[in-house]
Write a protein that holds these residues in place. Structure first.
Motif, PDB file in Angstrom:
ATOM      1  N   VAL A   1      32.637  23.813 -56.545  1.00  0.00           N
ATOM      2  CA  VAL A   1      32.924  24.565 -57.776  1.00  0.00           C
ATOM      3  C   VAL A   1      33.586  25.908 -57.504  1.00  0.00           C
ATOM      4  O   VAL A   1      33.927  26.628 -58.450  1.00  0.00           O
ATOM      5  CB  VAL A   1      31.652  24.783 -58.617  1.00  0.00           C
ATOM      6  CG1 VAL A   1      30.943  23.469 -58.867  1.00  0.00           C
ATOM      7  CG2 VAL A   1      30.718  25.795 -57.977  1.00  0.00           C
TER       8      VAL A   1
ATOM      9  N   ARG B   1      36.395  27.732 -59.642  1.00  0.00           N
ATOM     10  CA  ARG B   1      36.388  27.168 -61.002  1.00  0.00           C
ATOM     11  C   ARG B   1      35.226  27.689 -61.844  1.00  0.00           C
ATOM     12  O   ARG B   1      35.376  27.875 -63.052  1.00  0.00           O
ATOM     13  CB  ARG B   1      36.315  25.631 -60.940  1.00  0.00           C
ATOM     14  CG  ARG B   1      37.472  24.993 -60.201  1.00  0.00           C
ATOM     15  CD  ARG B   1      37.448  23.475 -60.361  1.00  0.00           C
ATOM     16  NE  ARG B   1      36.247  22.866 -59.791  1.00  0.00           N
ATOM     17  CZ  ARG B   1      35.388  22.136 -60.497  1.00  0.00           C
ATOM     18  NH1 ARG B   1      35.578  21.927 -61.782  1.00  0.00           N
ATOM     19  NH2 ARG B   1      34.324  21.592 -59.904  1.00  0.00           N
TER      20      ARG B   1
ATOM     21  N   SER C   1      37.030  23.881 -70.575  1.00  0.00           N
ATOM     22  CA  SER C   1      36.075  24.912 -70.166  1.00  0.00           C
ATOM     23  C   SER C   1      34.827  24.862 -71.035  1.00  0.00           C
ATOM     24  O   SER C   1      34.880  24.444 -72.196  1.00  0.00           O
ATOM     25  CB  SER C   1      36.705  26.302 -70.295  1.00  0.00           C
ATOM     26  OG  SER C   1      37.824  26.443 -69.464  1.00  0.00           O
TER      27      SER C   1
ATOM     28  N   ASN D   1      35.391  26.495 -65.705  1.00  0.00           N
ATOM     29  CA  ASN D   1      36.787  26.231 -66.031  1.00  0.00           C
ATOM     30  C   ASN D   1      37.306  25.047 -65.219  1.00  0.00           C
ATOM     31  O   ASN D   1      36.699  24.652 -64.224  1.00  0.00           O
ATOM     32  CB  ASN D   1      37.638  27.463 -65.743  1.00  0.00           C
ATOM     33  CG  ASN D   1      37.237  28.664 -66.570  1.00  0.00           C
ATOM     34  OD1 ASN D   1      36.782  28.541 -67.702  1.00  0.00           O
ATOM     35  ND2 ASN D   1      37.405  29.851 -66.003  1.00  0.00           N
ATOM     36  N   SER D   2      38.427  24.513 -65.636  1.00  0.00           N
ATOM     37  CA  SER D   2      39.062  23.393 -64.934  1.00  0.00           C
ATOM     38  C   SER D   2      38.058  22.285 -64.638  1.00  0.00           C
ATOM     39  O   SER D   2      37.968  21.779 -63.517  1.00  0.00           O
ATOM     40  CB  SER D   2      39.711  23.885 -63.632  1.00  0.00           C
ATOM     41  OG  SER D   2      40.662  24.883 -63.887  1.00  0.00           O
TER      42      SER D   2
ATOM     43  N   ASP E   1      31.970  16.815 -62.619  1.00  0.00           N
ATOM     44  CA  ASP E   1      31.066  17.896 -63.013  1.00  0.00           C
ATOM     45  C   ASP E   1      30.054  17.430 -64.060  1.00  0.00           C
ATOM     46  O   ASP E   1      29.144  18.185 -64.416  1.00  0.00           O
ATOM     47  CB  ASP E   1      31.855  19.079 -63.592  1.00  0.00           C
ATOM     48  CG  ASP E   1      32.744  19.749 -62.566  1.00  0.00           C
ATOM     49  OD1 ASP E   1      33.902  20.081 -62.918  1.00  0.00           O
ATOM     50  OD2 ASP E   1      32.296  19.945 -61.423  1.00  0.00           O
TER      51      ASP E   1
ATOM     52  N   LYS F   1      36.036  18.890 -64.248  1.00  0.00           N
ATOM     53  CA  LYS F   1      36.399  17.574 -63.747  1.00  0.00           C
ATOM     54  C   LYS F   1      35.326  16.563 -64.161  1.00  0.00           C
ATOM     55  O   LYS F   1      34.164  16.940 -64.375  1.00  0.00           O
ATOM     56  CB  LYS F   1      36.503  17.602 -62.222  1.00  0.00           C
ATOM     57  CG  LYS F   1      37.466  18.636 -61.678  1.00  0.00           C
ATOM     58  CD  LYS F   1      37.416  18.659 -60.153  1.00  0.00           C
ATOM     59  CE  LYS F   1      38.371  19.696 -59.592  1.00  0.00           C
ATOM     60  NZ  LYS F   1      38.319  19.740 -58.098  1.00  0.00           N
TER      61      LYS F   1
END
Length: 126
Positions: free
Chosen positions: A63, A66, A17, A83-84, A89, A86
């Motif tokens: 997104v 997330r 995060s 958050n979460s 991103d 990838k």
């Protein structure tokens, strides 16, 4: 002339995060829609999230669930909780202030924004 400065970027592993912040100065952002954009070198800038003056939010599909956009009017600051994360991103993230507040929904088009910061880099490793 509104001046926007992003902070909070960095490098994280997938699943991690980050929280981005954007401080506005030189004027008030409270009467404008605000948004976050991102851009990967060689690709078009993408609208990620936006929030209007009433707190309504809008996200690009990739997104949703997330990322969370929020604003603190008293502090003239915009946030993006990510958050979460990838690897996809990974990008330069920019905050932006729209021309005003009169939109049917929080805008994700770059043309709807009058001001943009210099960006903060987010790198997500797998």
């Amino acid at each position: 002339q509104l001046h926007l400065v992003e902070s909070g970027g960095g490098s994280v592993q997938a699943g991690g995060s980050l929280r981005l912040s954007c401080a506005a100065s030189g004027g008030t952002a409270s009467d404008r829609c605000l948004g976050w954009f991102r851009q990967v070198s060689g690709k078009a800038r993408e609208g990620v999230a936006a929030i209007d003056v009433d707190g309504r939010t809008r996200y690009t599909d990739s997104v949703k669930g997330r990322f969370t956009i929020s604003r603190d009017t008293a502090k003239n600051t915009l946030y993006l909780q990510m958050n979460s994360l990838k690897p996809e991103d990974t990008a330069m993230y920019y905050c932006a202030a729209a021309w005003g507040r009169g939109y049917l929904e929080p805008p994700l088009r770059g043309a709807d924004y009058a001001y943009m910061g210099q960006g903060t880099q987010v790198t997500v490793s797998s």
